[in-house]
Design a protein around this motif. Structure first.
Motif, PDB file in Angstrom:
ATOM      1  N   UNK A  40      32.435  64.431  37.888  1.00  0.00           N
ATOM      2  CA  UNK A  40      33.080  63.125  37.804  1.00  0.00           C
ATOM      3  C   UNK A  40      34.443  63.321  37.169  1.00  0.00           C
ATOM      4  N   UNK A  41      35.465  62.754  37.804  1.00  0.00           N
ATOM      5  CA  UNK A  41      36.848  63.024  37.413  1.00  0.00           C
ATOM      6  C   UNK A  41      37.544  61.730  37.012  1.00  0.00           C
ATOM      7  N   UNK A  42      37.419  61.356  35.727  1.00  0.00           N
ATOM      8  CA  UNK A  42      38.077  60.164  35.174  1.00  0.00           C
ATOM      9  C   UNK A  42      37.744  58.904  35.972  1.00  0.00           C
ATOM     10  N   UNK A  43      36.456  58.599  36.031  1.00  0.00           N
ATOM     11  CA  UNK A  43      35.967  57.453  36.803  1.00  0.00           C
ATOM     12  C   UNK A  43      36.037  56.174  35.979  1.00  0.00           C
ATOM     13  N   UNK A  44      36.605  55.139  36.566  1.00  0.00           N
ATOM     14  CA  UNK A  44      36.589  53.784  36.021  1.00  0.00           C
ATOM     15  C   UNK A  44      35.855  52.893  37.014  1.00  0.00           C
ATOM     16  N   UNK A  45      34.837  52.166  36.557  1.00  0.00           N
ATOM     17  CA  UNK A  45      34.130  51.252  37.456  1.00  0.00           C
ATOM     18  C   UNK A  45      33.418  50.177  36.660  1.00  0.00           C
ATOM     19  N   UNK A 234      34.308  63.530  43.059  1.00  0.00           N
ATOM     20  CA  UNK A 234      34.138  63.002  41.716  1.00  0.00           C
ATOM     21  C   UNK A 234      34.959  61.784  41.385  1.00  0.00           C
ATOM     22  N   UNK A 235      35.588  61.183  42.386  1.00  0.00           N
ATOM     23  CA  UNK A 235      36.407  59.994  42.155  1.00  0.00           C
ATOM     24  C   UNK A 235      35.997  58.870  43.103  1.00  0.00           C
ATOM     25  N   UNK A 236      36.139  57.633  42.628  1.00  0.00           N
ATOM     26  CA  UNK A 236      35.930  56.487  43.507  1.00  0.00           C
ATOM     27  C   UNK A 236      37.196  56.309  44.330  1.00  0.00           C
ATOM     28  N   UNK A 237      37.075  56.473  45.627  1.00  0.00           N
ATOM     29  CA  UNK A 237      38.249  56.485  46.497  1.00  0.00           C
ATOM     30  C   UNK A 237      38.364  55.229  47.350  1.00  0.00           C
ATOM     31  N   UNK A 238      37.330  54.415  47.400  1.00  0.00           N
ATOM     32  CA  UNK A 238      37.392  53.198  48.212  1.00  0.00           C
ATOM     33  C   UNK A 238      36.195  52.320  47.876  1.00  0.00           C
ATOM     34  N   UNK A 239      36.251  51.078  48.307  1.00  0.00           N
ATOM     35  CA  UNK A 239      35.110  50.185  48.197  1.00  0.00           C
ATOM     36  C   UNK A 239      35.123  49.227  49.377  1.00  0.00           C
ATOM     37  N   UNK A 240      33.981  48.641  49.659  1.00  0.00           N
ATOM     38  CA  UNK A 240      33.843  47.671  50.741  1.00  0.00           C
ATOM     39  C   UNK A 240      32.955  46.543  50.248  1.00  0.00           C
ATOM     40  N   UNK A 241      33.389  45.317  50.497  1.00  0.00           N
ATOM     41  CA  UNK A 241      32.592  44.151  50.152  1.00  0.00           C
ATOM     42  C   UNK A 241      31.940  43.583  51.403  1.00  0.00           C
ATOM     43  N   UNK A 242      30.739  43.042  51.221  1.00  0.00           N
ATOM     44  CA  UNK A 242      29.990  42.427  52.320  1.00  0.00           C
ATOM     45  C   UNK A 242      29.905  43.354  53.529  1.00  0.00           C
ATOM     46  N   UNK A 243      29.358  44.549  53.365  1.00  0.00           N
ATOM     47  CA  UNK A 243      29.416  45.554  54.431  1.00  0.00           C
ATOM     48  C   UNK A 243      28.411  45.293  55.541  1.00  0.00           C
ATOM     49  N   UNK A 244      28.744  45.778  56.718  1.00  0.00           N
ATOM     50  CA  UNK A 244      27.777  45.916  57.800  1.00  0.00           C
ATOM     51  C   UNK A 244      27.503  47.408  57.981  1.00  0.00           C
ATOM     52  N   UNK A 245      26.376  47.734  58.612  1.00  0.00           N
ATOM     53  CA  UNK A 245      26.039  49.139  58.824  1.00  0.00           C
ATOM     54  C   UNK A 245      27.118  49.835  59.655  1.00  0.00           C
TER      55      UNK A 245
END
Length: 262
Positions: A40-45, A234-245
């Motif tokens: 994990x490389x300096x993760x903020x979440x 080791x980093x959060x590179x993206x996110x998705x809200x309300x995802x579909x498969x």
């Protein structure tokens, strides 16, 4: 970095939610010198209360390490992790053990049921060990939510894999934890049983206001979540809200393509 953001169709709290867990500048490294590996490389979440969060990423991306650190199952090299207002990164072992027992629920691929106990006894076992009587009304709601009312007297050997995982889900929910962590909870199940378990987890968020964090490699499983976090190196590179498969699968293919060209 492009981020897919749409209005969530799931969850019942509306607007902004309180933060159930948060990581700040978390580093997890193994070894030292030339053999040092940074998981994990300096993760903020922030993990929002009353929401279903999925964590995805290729093998070795750090997704299970992040979950284990958030849950207090693993230590961090540096940084801070809070569950609600409690910083867990500096807790002594005894206090951390009590916190995990009293405030955190776990669901894993292996059902981890005791073969000599029936379903109800397995569900209440953590509270029995802690010397706490279950809240009968809440326990009944949980049992109803996961569809186990007619299986409570059955031992694990008398249950299918899907039914055993329902017991594990009910066990995680029964003590009303602040947050539940699932590590590939449908990984050992067929698609039908897996869909049932994911449906129960979804209902526990919508109807019981539970907070769930799930590590998965399965786009279909991730589509049950309100939010998908993507890890790479080791980093959060993206996110998705309300995802579909389909959206999740496309995003994972995109990451795979980047990995082959980098």
């Amino acid at each position: 970095m492009a981020t897919a953001v749409t209005t969530p169709k799931h969850g019942g709290t509306g607007g902004s939610s309180a933060v159930a867990a948060r990581a700040r500048q978390v580093v997890k490294a193994y070894g030292s010198g030339e053999t040092r590996v940074v998981a994990l490389d300096h993760v903020d979440v922030d993990i929002m209360r009353g929401r279903f969060t999925a964590i995805m990423g290729p093998s070795g991306s750090g997704k299970s390490t992040l979950m284990h650190c958030l849950a207090g199952l693993d230590t961090v090299t540096s940084g801070e992790i809070h569950l609600d207002e409690t910083e867990i990164t500096r807790l002594k072992d005894a206090k951390l053990t009590r916190l995990r027992r009293d405030r955190v629920g776990f669901i894993f691929q292996a059902f981890n049921l005791l073969p000599t106990l029936n379903a109800l006894e397995n569900i209440t076992l953590p509270m029995d060990i802690a010397g706490r009587a279950p809240d009968t009304a809440w326990l009944n709601r949980v049992v109803e939510t996961v569809g186990l009312a007619d299986r409570l007297k059955h031992r694990p050997s008398q249950l299918s894999g899907g039914q055993q995982q329902r017991v594990a889900v009910a066990r995680a929910l029964a003590s009303r934890p602040d947050i539940i962590f699932g590590d590939e909870p449908t990984g050992n199940l067929d698609s039908r049983s897996g869909a049932e378990i994911l449906g129960f987890l979804r209902r526990s968020v919508d109807e019981l206001a539970q907070t769930i964090v799930m590590v998965t490699h399965d786009p279909v499983a991730a589509s049950y979540a309100d939010r998908v976090l993507y890890l790479a190196d080791g980093r959060i590179v993206d996110e998705m809200l309300d995802p579909t498969a389909e959206q999740v699968l496309d995003r994972m293919k995109d990451f795979d393509a980047r990995g082959r060209t980098s």
